[in-house]
Design a protein around this motif. Structure first.
Motif, mmCIF file in Angstrom:
data_model
loop_
_atom_site.group_PDB
_atom_site.id
_atom_site.type_symbol
_atom_site.label_atom_id
_atom_site.label_comp_id
_atom_site.label_asym_id
_atom_site.label_seq_id
_atom_site.Cartn_x
_atom_site.Cartn_y
_atom_site.Cartn_z
ATOM 1 N N ASP A 8 0.830 -1.211 0.000
ATOM 2 C CA ASP A 8 0.000 0.000 0.000
ATOM 3 C C ASP A 8 0.861 1.256 0.000
ATOM 4 N N TYR A 9 1.958 1.232 0.763
ATOM 5 C CA TYR A 9 2.852 2.390 0.819
ATOM 6 C C TYR A 9 3.455 2.666 -0.564
ATOM 7 N N LEU A 10 3.946 1.622 -1.215
ATOM 8 C CA LEU A 10 4.560 1.786 -2.533
ATOM 9 C C LEU A 10 3.531 2.266 -3.556
ATOM 10 N N HIS A 11 2.358 1.685 -3.508
ATOM 11 C CA HIS A 11 1.311 2.110 -4.440
ATOM 12 C C HIS A 11 0.906 3.565 -4.187
ATOM 13 N N GLY A 12 0.964 3.954 -2.937
ATOM 14 C CA GLY A 12 0.644 5.333 -2.599
ATOM 15 C C GLY A 12 1.630 6.326 -3.181
ATOM 16 N N LEU A 13 2.860 5.858 -3.431
ATOM 17 C CA LEU A 13 3.873 6.700 -4.062
ATOM 18 C C LEU A 13 3.800 6.632 -5.588
ATOM 19 N N GLY A 14 2.865 5.837 -6.091
ATOM 20 C CA GLY A 14 2.765 5.658 -7.536
ATOM 21 C C GLY A 14 3.749 4.632 -8.071
ATOM 22 N N LEU A 15 4.307 3.802 -7.192
ATOM 23 C CA LEU A 15 5.281 2.788 -7.576
ATOM 24 C C LEU A 15 4.637 1.407 -7.617
ATOM 25 N N LYS A 16 5.423 0.411 -8.037
ATOM 26 C CA LYS A 16 4.976 -0.973 -8.111
ATOM 27 C C LYS A 16 5.676 -1.793 -7.023
ATOM 28 N N PHE A 17 4.983 -2.806 -6.542
ATOM 29 C CA PHE A 17 5.472 -3.638 -5.438
ATOM 30 C C PHE A 17 5.980 -4.966 -5.988
ATOM 31 N N GLY A 18 7.294 -5.184 -5.889
ATOM 32 C CA GLY A 18 7.875 -6.449 -6.301
ATOM 33 C C GLY A 18 8.134 -7.350 -5.117
ATOM 34 N N VAL A 19 7.845 -8.639 -5.261
ATOM 35 C CA VAL A 19 8.131 -9.605 -4.204
ATOM 36 C C VAL A 19 9.145 -10.622 -4.725
ATOM 37 N N TYR A 20 9.714 -11.365 -3.775
ATOM 38 C CA TYR A 20 10.787 -12.314 -4.088
ATOM 39 C C TYR A 20 10.482 -13.664 -3.464
ATOM 40 N N SER A 21 10.682 -14.725 -4.251
ATOM 41 C CA SER A 21 10.644 -16.082 -3.732
ATOM 42 C C SER A 21 11.519 -16.934 -4.637
ATOM 43 N N GLY A 22 11.345 -18.239 -4.602
ATOM 44 C CA GLY A 22 12.190 -19.099 -5.423
ATOM 45 C C GLY A 22 11.528 -20.415 -5.732
ATOM 46 N N ALA A 23 12.049 -21.083 -6.757
ATOM 47 C CA ALA A 23 11.507 -22.366 -7.202
ATOM 48 C C ALA A 23 12.208 -23.524 -6.508
ATOM 49 N N GLY A 24 12.627 -23.288 -5.263
ATOM 50 C CA GLY A 24 13.281 -24.319 -4.480
ATOM 51 C C GLY A 24 12.662 -24.391 -3.096
ATOM 52 N N TYR A 25 13.336 -25.136 -2.205
ATOM 53 C CA TYR A 25 12.800 -25.327 -0.854
ATOM 54 C C TYR A 25 12.948 -24.071 -0.001
ATOM 55 N N TYR A 26 14.113 -23.383 -0.123
ATOM 56 C CA TYR A 26 14.378 -22.211 0.696
ATOM 57 C C TYR A 26 14.849 -21.047 -0.164
ATOM 58 N N GLN A 27 14.780 -19.852 0.388
ATOM 59 C CA GLN A 27 15.320 -18.678 -0.279
ATOM 60 C C GLN A 27 16.847 -18.743 -0.347
ATOM 61 N N CYS A 28 17.409 -18.059 -1.322
ATOM 62 C CA CYS A 28 18.862 -17.927 -1.384
ATOM 63 C C CYS A 28 19.361 -17.172 -0.145
ATOM 64 N N GLY A 29 20.573 -17.518 0.277
ATOM 65 C CA GLY A 29 21.187 -16.838 1.407
ATOM 66 C C GLY A 29 20.676 -17.262 2.758
ATOM 67 N N SER A 30 19.884 -18.330 2.811
ATOM 68 C CA SER A 30 19.327 -18.768 4.093
ATOM 69 C C SER A 30 19.437 -20.280 4.220
ATOM 70 N N THR A 31 19.103 -20.786 5.385
ATOM 71 C CA THR A 31 19.025 -22.234 5.578
ATOM 72 C C THR A 31 17.625 -22.669 5.985
ATOM 73 N N ASP A 32 16.731 -21.667 6.157
ATOM 74 C CA ASP A 32 15.408 -22.060 6.661
ATOM 75 C C ASP A 32 14.278 -21.116 6.249
ATOM 76 N N LEU A 33 14.539 -20.145 5.397
ATOM 77 C CA LEU A 33 13.471 -19.224 4.995
ATOM 78 C C LEU A 33 12.729 -19.815 3.813
ATOM 79 N N PRO A 34 11.444 -20.072 3.935
ATOM 80 C CA PRO A 34 10.705 -20.814 2.902
ATOM 81 C C PRO A 34 10.687 -20.118 1.554
ATOM 82 N N ALA A 35 10.888 -20.919 0.507
ATOM 83 C CA ALA A 35 10.607 -20.480 -0.859
ATOM 84 C C ALA A 35 9.319 -21.181 -1.290
ATOM 85 N N SER A 36 9.096 -21.319 -2.583
ATOM 86 C CA SER A 36 7.742 -21.682 -3.039
ATOM 87 C C SER A 36 7.589 -23.063 -3.647
#
Length: 528
Positions: free
Chosen positions: A74-102
């Motif tokens: 909502d904050y980004l949209h309020g500035l007229g910007l777009k909201f990008g999110v990050y995940s991955g096609a594996g078990y965990y996110q890059c740079g972690s040992t336990d943060l869920p990916a998708s």
């Protein structure tokens, strides 16, 4: 176009935070970058908690993002910007040992991204085949399109139009073929490094993808390191310009803050004429049309809207270089009106030979209009299949893998230099006149820099060409895609021919312990 947290803040220490995201989003607006097209703001790896909620949904790290994803969107949209999110096609996110990916949660996660108001998804490739190995380049399935296609289908089934950015690192030979069908952009390389060598590495990997680049499907050369104080000002212009002409997404990696990022870097990032080339409505990537390896410069060219053309002269040398381009022979142009993009200066009419002294690591970009095509173009004078040549040393004729060569052809492989130094010798090559000739060399190089991307990998294989016993000249062959036909060959100019049908052309590897690319054959053109 936009901003991503990774290059400046990494996954941890500090990693992305709500304060960092908001400050850089506000910077885009305050400095006017949003008006130039930089709209997407994305927290990269490190944004989520190490668990899913009772409904199986990813959860924002409450310490780093106390307001949560919906509020950030909502904050980004309020500035007229777009909201990008990050995940991955594996078990965990890059740079972690336990943060869920998708992986195995694609439908749930796609719906969750929509509930936050996401406008884009960067989809990474860590923990692709195992929940214990973060980066895997070789196991079966690590380069497979299936995991990315599953998320593409899940996004398509939602009620929101979300830009899909595949970040598969260029593993496997056919990413351009499948990713261009499901994604708005696809990463063609391993991560960019904080050095000049990585610009050479990634540029050599993007070459074949013009075949797949079109409106809504772009090769991603990774996020920009402009402003991170790791390149010279000229190198930053080169980097930004090379990404722009190849139609890579322009994702700022430095802080969007005039107190932290040099003003010269901010000026490069906001260059309207370079951005216009990147955002040209034709969406066509440039091609590498000539390479002069020993002289260390290239010619790149591509179509622009309005019957225009972009031409870029790339000086890879660490010193200045005086270059000369025969507009008719190299670009098929009799005359044109030229504008120097970085200088923001009209040059006027050009014809014949264009000369320019390039500074060290300079990318000189011209936009040509009022183009009159040349009535004289190089004429094919004969094609020579490598498997019909004389082979010596380790060089051997092998069958092409499925799809690598046209059905009539095999290739010559194992062109090595060392104890079993190899040579591929072509005899009885015809030329109507003596002197320099243009050769179209059909080759296969898929020696992709993945595990060695940060330790000297270049995505090139060197091969020398010698004519009639003359000095062997070196050429750096880029990545070729999955087959020689996809690359549309490497065009090189080689001297030493004599009129008649008794010329000899010899190909071999450049230095001890190295291998040349596989050779399919070459075509001789009647004039260079």
């Amino acid at each position: 176009m936009g901003w991503n947290s990774y290059n400046a803040y990494g996954c941890d220490n500090p990693g992305p935070t709500e304060a960092i995201l908001k400050a850089n989003a506000q910077g885009l607006v305050t400095l006017g970058f949003d008006k130039l097209g930089y709209k997407y703001v994305t927290p990269d790896c490190g944004w989520d908690a190490n668990y899913r909620d009772s409904s199986g949904r990813q959860v924002w790290n409450a310490t780093r993002f106390p307001s949560g994803g919906k509020a950030l969107g909502d904050y980004l949209h309020g500035l007229g910007l777009k909201f990008g999110v990050y995940s991955g096609a594996g078990y965990y996110q890059c740079g972690s040992t336990d943060l869920p990916a998708s992986l195995n949660h694609e439908t749930t996660d796609a719906a969750t991204f929509v509930s936050w108001g996401a406008d884009s998804l960067k989809y990474d490739n860590c923990y692709s085949t195992s929940n214990t190995t973060m980066v895997d380049y070789t196991s079966e399935g690590t380069g497979s399109p299936t995991r990315f296609q599953t998320m593409a289908s899940a996004l398509a089934a939602t009620s929101r139009d979300i830009v899909f950015q595949v970040c598969q690192w260029g593993v496997g030979q056919d990413i351009g073929t499948w990713a261009s069908k499901i994604a708005d952009s696809w990463r063609i390389s391993n991560d960019i490094s904080d050095n000049w060598l990585s610009i050479w590495r990634i540029t050599n990997q993007v070459v074949p993808y013009y075949q797949h680049t079109t409106i809504g499907a772009y090769p991603d050369m990774d996020m920009l390191i402009v402003g991170l104080k790791v390149l010279s000002e000229e190198e930053e212009r080169f980097h930004f310009g090379m990404w722009a002409i190849n139609k890579s997404p322009l994702i700022i990696g430095a802080p969007v803050d005039s107190t932290k990022t040099p003003s010269s870097s901010l000026a490069i990032l906001e260059n309207k004429e370079v951005i216009a080339i990147n955002q040209d409505p034709l969406g066509k990537q440039v091609q590498l049309v000539r390479r002069y390896t020993e002289e260390e410069w290239d010619v790149w060219a591509g179509e622009l809207s309005g019957s225009r053309m972009v031409v870029a002269l790339a000086n890879w040398k660490s010193g200045s270089s005086c270059v000369s381009v025969d507009l008719g022979a190299v670009l098929g142009i009799s005359s044109a009106t030229a504008r120097d993009v970085w200088a923001a200066k009209d040059i006027g009419a050009i014809s014949g030979t264009y000369q320019k002294t390039l500074k060290a690591h300079q990318l000189h970009i011209l936009v040509l209009s009022n183009i009159v095509k040349s009535p004289v173009t190089p004429k094919p004078a004969g094609y020579y299949n490598a498997t019909e040549a004389k082979l010596s040393g380790s060089a051997a004729k092998v069958a092409c893998s499925s799809g690598q060569c046209l059905p009539a052809y095999s290739k010559v492989s194992n062109i090595g230099q060392g104890a079993a130094a190899a040579a591929v010798t072509f005899n009885n090559i015809s030329a109507s006149t003596s002197g320099k000739k243009l050769l179209g060399v059909d080759f296969i190089n898929y020696d992709v820099a993945l595990s060695n991307a940060w330790s000297g990998g270049t995505n090139t294989r060197n091969m020398t060409i010698a004519v009639n016993g003359g000095k062997a000249k070196r050429w750096a062959f880029p990545i070729s895609g999955g087959d020689w036909y996809e690359t549309s060959r490497l065009m090189v100019e080689v001297d030493g021919f004599k009129a008649g049908g008794s010329n000899q052309v010899v190909f071999h590897a450049y230095s001890s312990g190295t291998y040349a690319p596989d050779l399919v054959g070459f075509e001789v053109f009647d004039s260079a």
